[in-house]
Design a protein around this motif. Structure first.
Motif, PDB file in Angstrom:
ATOM      1  N   ASN A   1      18.702 -59.355  -1.691  1.00 38.15           N
ATOM      2  CA  ASN A   1      19.094 -58.606  -0.686  1.00 38.15           C
ATOM      3  C   ASN A   1      19.521 -57.130  -0.892  1.00 38.15           C
ATOM      4  N   ALA A   2      19.825 -56.963  -2.144  1.00 32.74           N
ATOM      5  CA  ALA A   2      20.431 -55.384  -2.398  1.00 32.74           C
ATOM      6  C   ALA A   2      19.335 -54.411  -2.070  1.00 32.74           C
ATOM      7  N   ALA A   3      19.561 -53.147  -1.230  1.00 29.52           N
ATOM      8  CA  ALA A   3      18.729 -52.208  -1.063  1.00 29.52           C
ATOM      9  C   ALA A   3      19.570 -51.056  -0.580  1.00 29.52           C
ATOM     10  N   VAL A   4      18.929 -50.018  -0.458  1.00 27.96           N
ATOM     11  CA  VAL A   4      19.392 -48.694  -0.095  1.00 27.96           C
ATOM     12  C   VAL A   4      18.450 -48.149   0.789  1.00 27.96           C
ATOM     13  N   GLY A   5      19.130 -47.534   1.983  1.00 27.33           N
ATOM     14  CA  GLY A   5      18.507 -46.913   3.172  1.00 27.33           C
ATOM     15  C   GLY A   5      17.945 -45.487   2.920  1.00 27.33           C
ATOM     16  N   ALA A   6      16.972 -45.091   3.684  1.00 24.97           N
ATOM     17  CA  ALA A   6      16.373 -43.617   3.527  1.00 24.97           C
ATOM     18  C   ALA A   6      15.942 -43.326   4.953  1.00 24.97           C
ATOM     19  N   LEU A   7      16.175 -41.916   5.226  1.00 30.42           N
ATOM     20  CA  LEU A   7      15.800 -41.497   6.489  1.00 30.42           C
ATOM     21  C   LEU A   7      14.704 -40.337   6.627  1.00 30.42           C
ATOM     22  N   GLY A   8      14.103 -40.115   7.459  1.00 33.48           N
ATOM     23  CA  GLY A   8      13.284 -38.835   7.632  1.00 33.48           C
ATOM     24  C   GLY A   8      11.777 -39.289   7.241  1.00 33.48           C
ATOM     25  N   THR A   9      10.896 -38.226   7.431  1.00 32.50           N
ATOM     26  CA  THR A   9       9.269 -38.444   7.368  1.00 32.50           C
ATOM     27  C   THR A   9       9.217 -38.065   5.948  1.00 32.50           C
ATOM     28  N   ILE A  10       7.636 -38.252   5.608  1.00 32.34           N
ATOM     29  CA  ILE A  10       7.361 -38.112   4.294  1.00 32.34           C
ATOM     30  C   ILE A  10       7.709 -36.705   3.593  1.00 32.34           C
ATOM     31  N   GLU A  11       7.973 -35.783   4.462  1.00 27.67           N
ATOM     32  CA  GLU A  11       8.391 -34.383   3.959  1.00 27.67           C
ATOM     33  C   GLU A  11       9.951 -34.502   3.573  1.00 27.67           C
ATOM     34  N   SER A  12      10.710 -35.210   3.974  1.00 26.18           N
ATOM     35  CA  SER A  12      12.334 -35.281   4.112  1.00 26.18           C
ATOM     36  C   SER A  12      12.920 -35.680   2.585  1.00 26.18           C
ATOM     37  N   ASN A  13      12.059 -36.253   1.918  1.00 23.46           N
ATOM     38  CA  ASN A  13      12.785 -36.542   0.680  1.00 23.46           C
ATOM     39  C   ASN A  13      11.922 -36.266  -0.503  1.00 23.46           C
ATOM     40  N   ASP A  14      12.653 -35.747  -1.728  1.00 23.15           N
ATOM     41  CA  ASP A  14      11.616 -35.155  -2.701  1.00 23.15           C
ATOM     42  C   ASP A  14      11.466 -36.421  -3.630  1.00 23.15           C
ATOM     43  N   ASP A  15      10.694 -36.236  -4.781  1.00 22.63           N
ATOM     44  CA  ASP A  15      10.160 -37.184  -5.478  1.00 22.63           C
ATOM     45  C   ASP A  15      11.263 -38.079  -6.091  1.00 22.63           C
ATOM     46  N   ASP A  16      12.183 -37.427  -6.339  1.00 21.11           N
ATOM     47  CA  ASP A  16      13.383 -38.119  -7.143  1.00 21.11           C
ATOM     48  C   ASP A  16      14.003 -39.154  -6.166  1.00 21.11           C
ATOM     49  N   GLU A  17      14.075 -38.815  -4.888  1.00 21.31           N
ATOM     50  CA  GLU A  17      14.475 -39.856  -4.051  1.00 21.31           C
ATOM     51  C   GLU A  17      13.644 -40.822  -3.422  1.00 21.31           C
ATOM     52  N   TRP A  18      12.393 -40.616  -3.616  1.00 24.11           N
ATOM     53  CA  TRP A  18      11.395 -41.807  -3.494  1.00 24.11           C
ATOM     54  C   TRP A  18      11.223 -42.630  -4.673  1.00 24.11           C
ATOM     55  N   HIS A  19      11.429 -42.169  -5.868  1.00 19.70           N
ATOM     56  CA  HIS A  19      11.767 -42.892  -7.078  1.00 19.70           C
ATOM     57  C   HIS A  19      12.984 -43.885  -7.014  1.00 19.70           C
ATOM     58  N   ARG A  20      14.038 -43.293  -6.527  1.00 14.72           N
ATOM     59  CA  ARG A  20      15.286 -44.035  -6.554  1.00 14.72           C
ATOM     60  C   ARG A  20      15.218 -45.280  -5.524  1.00 14.72           C
ATOM     61  N   VAL A  21      14.717 -44.913  -4.137  1.00  8.61           N
ATOM     62  CA  VAL A  21      14.581 -45.758  -3.125  1.00  8.61           C
ATOM     63  C   VAL A  21      13.815 -46.981  -3.629  1.00  8.61           C
ATOM     64  N   LEU A  22      12.604 -46.526  -4.165  1.00  8.48           N
ATOM     65  CA  LEU A  22      11.642 -47.856  -4.429  1.00  8.48           C
ATOM     66  C   LEU A  22      12.125 -48.567  -5.685  1.00  8.48           C
ATOM     67  N   ASP A  23      12.771 -47.888  -6.745  1.00 11.20           N
ATOM     68  CA  ASP A  23      13.237 -48.616  -7.896  1.00 11.20           C
ATOM     69  C   ASP A  23      14.413 -49.506  -7.465  1.00 11.20           C
ATOM     70  N   VAL A  24      15.301 -49.283  -6.515  1.00 11.59           N
ATOM     71  CA  VAL A  24      16.248 -50.260  -5.850  1.00 11.59           C
ATOM     72  C   VAL A  24      15.520 -51.222  -5.113  1.00 11.59           C
ATOM     73  N   ASN A  25      15.029 -50.714  -3.934  1.00 11.45           N
ATOM     74  CA  ASN A  25      14.521 -51.843  -3.237  1.00 11.45           C
ATOM     75  C   ASN A  25      13.208 -52.853  -3.602  1.00 11.45           C
ATOM     76  N   VAL A  26      12.486 -52.206  -4.445  1.00  9.67           N
ATOM     77  CA  VAL A  26      11.211 -52.970  -4.665  1.00  9.67           C
ATOM     78  C   VAL A  26      11.383 -53.437  -6.081  1.00  9.67           C
ATOM     79  N   VAL A  27      11.427 -52.402  -7.167  1.00 15.64           N
ATOM     80  CA  VAL A  27      11.523 -52.870  -8.317  1.00 15.64           C
ATOM     81  C   VAL A  27      12.943 -53.592  -8.880  1.00 15.64           C
TER      82      VAL A  27
END
Length: 254
Positions: A83-109
């Protein structure tokens, strides 16, 4: 056995992100139905009889230590709820690479890390089940949810692949896709909105039932998929979303 029975008596469960929201509702319901339940969370303060264990799903060492501690405390592991996950808001332009890596690392990996650590114990169980918590965002194109939707789409695809990989080992893997649920994260989003009341009304209106999903409703779906009565159910995705995925109603019908 009825839905209010004790079908989890003698079974043990781990719920990640189990100290609040959907995770806590799920852990509480499984315990009420007879399971011994460990809640893995970065802030693992949970009421009795739940067992709180500190873990960060982005940290493999802490995950392995917590899963081992849960196994040692209970003498086995039958059910895993990712169940553990983090949220994220915005379009593909709204978050930098570090945030993409962070969210995918928590929610998927994060799901990969926890399940990988639990697999030796799940293989030893005669009632092994994994339930991943996805999102309606895996099915629908929601505005301002690009990163979050990508992560939950991956969770859904990962669920099906895991189900195929482990069915021969007797481990069932399923997914619950909630709609917008009344959780602490959603309440924080509302509080940050320019007009919280209008935003809440919009969230309610987009679900055909006209209200937010409750954590307890999601928990009930998880309990079904995790329980012995769902022994023939694997590789399934169950929507608990007030009809968002399946219904197309005339304008104004809700």
């Amino acid at each position: 056995m009825s839905g209010g029975g004790r079908e989890f008596t003698g079974l043990t469960a781990v719920v990640t992100g189990g100290a609040s929201g959907i995770g806590l509702a799920t852990a509480t319901l499984l315990a009420e139905r007879g399971a011994r339940v460990a809640c893995l969370d970065v802030n693992p303060e949970v009421p009795e009889p739940l067992l709180g264990l500190a873990a960060d799903v982005a940290d493999d060492a802490s995950v392995r230590a917590a899963i081992a501690a849960a196994h040692d405390a209970f003498g086995g592991l039958d059910v895993l709820v990712n169940n553990a996950a983090v949220g994220a808001l915005g379009t593909i332009e709204s978050n930098d690479d570090d945030e993409w890596h962070r969210v995918l690392d928590v929610n998927v990996v994060g799901i990969v890390r926890v399940t990988r650590a639990a697999l030796p114990y799940l293989r030893a169980s005669s009632h092994a089940a994994v339930v991943n918590i996805g999102s309606i965002a895996a099915w629908l194109g929601l505005p301002q949810r690009a990163l979050y939707s990508a992560s939950k789409g991956a969770v859904q695809a990962l669920t099906l692949a895991m189900a195929a990989d482990y069915v021969s080992a007797g481990i069932r893997v399923n997914c619950v896709n909630p709609g917008t649920a009344d959780t602490p994260w959603v309440r924080r989003l509302l509080a940050a909105a320019a007009d919280p009341a209008a935003e809440l009304a919009a969230l309610r209106a987009r679900q055909p039932t006209g209200r937010l999903t409750t954590p307890q409703e999601v928990a009930a779906a998880v309990a079904y998929l995790a329980g012995p009565l769902a022994g023939s159910t694997t590789g399934s995705v169950l929507a608990v979303d007030g009809g968002m995925h399946g219904l197309r109603l005339p304008a104004g019908a809700t």
